[in-house]
Structure formats: structure tokens, C-alpha cells
Design a protein around this motif. Structure first.
Motif, PDB file in Angstrom:
ATOM      1  N   ALA A  81       0.837  -1.203   0.000  1.00 28.62           N
ATOM      2  CA  ALA A  81       0.000   0.000   0.000  1.00 28.62           C
ATOM      3  C   ALA A  81       0.873   1.255   0.000  1.00 28.62           C
ATOM      4  N   TRP A  82       1.950   1.242   0.783  1.00 29.70           N
ATOM      5  CA  TRP A  82       2.863   2.398   0.829  1.00 29.70           C
ATOM      6  C   TRP A  82       3.532   2.615  -0.524  1.00 29.70           C
ATOM      7  N   SER A  84       2.410   1.768  -3.401  1.00 30.05           N
ATOM      8  CA  SER A  84       1.406   2.082  -4.428  1.00 30.05           C
ATOM      9  C   SER A  84       0.891   3.513  -4.346  1.00 30.05           C
ATOM     10  N   ARG A  85       1.094   4.162  -3.195  1.00 32.50           N
ATOM     11  CA  ARG A  85       0.701   5.572  -3.040  1.00 32.50           C
ATOM     12  C   ARG A  85      -0.768   5.821  -3.435  1.00 32.50           C
ATOM     13  N   GLY A  86      -1.632   4.916  -3.043  1.00 33.34           N
ATOM     14  CA  GLY A  86      -3.059   5.088  -3.323  1.00 33.34           C
ATOM     15  C   GLY A  86      -3.511   4.567  -4.666  1.00 33.34           C
ATOM     16  N   ARG A  88      -4.452   1.801  -7.625  1.00 32.15           N
ATOM     17  CA  ARG A  88      -5.248   0.582  -7.517  1.00 32.15           C
ATOM     18  C   ARG A  88      -5.189  -0.259  -8.792  1.00 32.15           C
ATOM     19  N   THR A 163     -11.301   6.282  -0.046  1.00 34.14           N
ATOM     20  CA  THR A 163     -10.082   5.994  -0.812  1.00 34.14           C
ATOM     21  C   THR A 163     -10.331   5.057  -1.989  1.00 34.14           C
ATOM     22  N   ILE A 188      -5.884  -0.395   2.145  1.00 38.33           N
ATOM     23  CA  ILE A 188      -5.215  -1.323   1.229  1.00 38.33           C
ATOM     24  C   ILE A 188      -6.066  -1.670   0.014  1.00 38.33           C
ATOM     25  N   GLY A 189      -7.231  -1.041  -0.122  1.00 37.52           N
ATOM     26  CA  GLY A 189      -8.106  -1.342  -1.257  1.00 37.52           C
ATOM     27  C   GLY A 189      -9.548  -1.220  -0.848  1.00 37.52           C
ATOM     28  N   PRO A 211      -3.921  -2.692  -4.120  1.00 35.39           N
ATOM     29  CA  PRO A 211      -2.875  -1.709  -4.405  1.00 35.39           C
ATOM     30  C   PRO A 211      -2.178  -2.014  -5.734  1.00 35.39           C
ATOM     31  N   THR A 212      -1.709  -0.983  -6.414  1.00 35.46           N
ATOM     32  CA  THR A 212      -1.098  -1.131  -7.740  1.00 35.46           C
ATOM     33  C   THR A 212       0.032  -2.146  -7.762  1.00 35.46           C
TER      34      THR A 212
END
Length: 236
Positions: A81-82, A84-86, A88, A163, A188-189, A211-212
Motif C-alpha cells: 500500500a505504501w 502504491s501511493r493510493g 489501484r 479511498t 489497502i483497497g 494496491p497497484t
């Protein structure tokens, strides 16, 4: 009551045989995680054995059995998650029911969550280990996400859409959506499950946000077997 559902991934139909093969494999993994062994491949018996074992263990028993992998998956989820910075990535599956209505199904699901009907929630898929509503109204989930090698623990808040990156599809008027967070509150999603009436039944477009930078294997769709009551399905 069992209903013949049509399952689609990327617009292509998935056979019932393929769904049942997935369920048998998933059931075998779930039984091993819960300290049992699958000595047969009868789906109805596997479903009954898994449901009974989950309810027998209860919350504390499930958490104790899975504590090591939950600790690892929590650290992994927060790291991804960190990174990916938001951002998805989405896992999407469509399911078409020949009976029932979109609004009735969405309301039924929300009522299950509100009443914390764990007996129904943990029976929906083999690797749903714990799904319960806490005092804050969040849904605590311990499950295996898609193709993940580990079970994960997180909380879904259906009152929080802050989010989510997916956008509502106007062709689907009914929705169940919420942000998923780790126990320490890291987003986290989430999920955006949408429903619309179609023919004599309804279509569900089920979207899970990851997360991406999640590993691609995590995006493998999960098939859920849900058998609502006849009276609910026929309510319009």
C-alpha cells in the motif's frame, strides 16, 4: 436452494465444471489451514465440513491457527500500500442470476453484515475463514485473497468510500461498497459490488480493489457460492 448462475470473466463465460474445480482445490487448502484433511472430493460434504470447522473454532481459534501467516500478510499489505501511493488494480467478475432482483440481493447482503450472520458469510467461499461485524460496524475479514499464498486480515467499512478509486457504473443502480483497511488503519483497497435487474433475474459486477504493486497472482478471481432464500430472490 441452489441456483444455476452464469459466471463471466473479461466477458467470457466460465463453465460450472471450472468453478467446481476451483472450489474443490480451494476447499482442500482451507481444510489444511484449519488442521483437517480432505479425504474425499464430494463438494456438498466439503462445504459442510468447512462451515462446521470454522464455526467450531470461533474467532479466537481461527486467529490462533492463522496467526503466523496473518502477521506476514499484514506487513506485506502495508508495504505494498505504501509503495502504491493510493494507486489501484482491479479484479472484476460478473455473475448473472436467473432469479431475484438487484435491490433485494444488495439489501439481503447488507442485512447479513448488519446482523453479523457469520454462518452464511463463511459458507460463501471455502477460504472465508472469519467474516463478522464488530462494534464499530466494520466487517472484520480473514480470508485468502484471490491467488494469494497467505490468508489476510482486514476490515471493510461500508460507510467509508473515501479511498476507493473505482467509479460507480450508472447502469447498476444498486451497490455495496467500502474501503478495506489493515488492523492499524492503513487503506489497502476495497470493494465496489454493483447490481442491476436483467431479464427475470439480476446481474452482479463484483469489483475488488488492490494496491497497484500487488503481485499479479493476487488478482485471480474468487467464485462465491451464495444460495439466498426463494422468497428473497423472487421479491421485486
Amino acid at each position: 436452494m441452489t441456483i444455476d448462475l452464469e459466471v463471466l470473466i473479461n466477458g467470457e463465460a466460465v463453465s460450472q465444471d471450472a468453478v467446481e474445480r476451483w472450489e474443490r482445490n480451494s476447499a482442500g487448502r482451507a481444510l489444511r489451514r484449519l488442521g483437517l484433511r480432505a479425504n474425499h472430493m464430494d463438494l456438498e460434504k466439503l462445504r459442510a465440513e468447512l462451515r462446521a470447522r470454522k464455526l467450531q473454532l470461533g474467532h479466537s481459534g481461527v486467529r490462533k491457527l492463522l496467526r503466523r501467516e496473518l502477521a506476514v500478510s499484514d506487513k506485506y499489505a502495508r508495504l505494498v500500500a505504501w509503495l502504491s501511493r493510493g494507486g489501484r488494480r482491479y479484479s472484476v467478475i460478473e455473475i448473472v442470476s436467473p432469479e431475484g432482483s438487484a435491490a433485494a440481493f444488495a439489501n439481503w447482503f447488507e442485512e447479513l453484515a448488519h446482523r453479523s450472520r457469520e454462518d452464511v458469510m463463511v459458507a460463501a467461499a471455502p477460504e472465508h475463514y472469519l467474516i463478522a461485524t464488530d462494534a464499530a460496524g466494520r466487517q472484520e475479514v480473514i480470508e485468502t485473497n484471490g491467488g494469494s499464498p497467505m490468508a489476510a486480515r482486514f476490515f471493510i467499512d461500508y460507510a467509508d468510500l473515501s479511498t476507493l478509486r473505482s467509479t460507480p457504473d450508472p447502469d447498476y443502480p444498486s451497490e455495496v461498497a467500502g474501503v478495506a483497511r489493515t488492523p492499524n488503519g492503513t487503506a489497502i483497497g476495497g470493494v465496489r459490488h454493483q447490481f442491476r435487474d436483467e431479464g427475470s433475474g439480476f446481474r452482479a459486477k463484483l469489483t475488488v480493489e488492490f494496491p497497484t504493486f500487488i503481485l499479479p497472482s493476487y488478482l485471480a478471481p474468487v467464485f462465491c457460492k451464495i444460495s439466498p432464500s426463494p422468497s428473497l430472490l423472487h421479491s421485486k
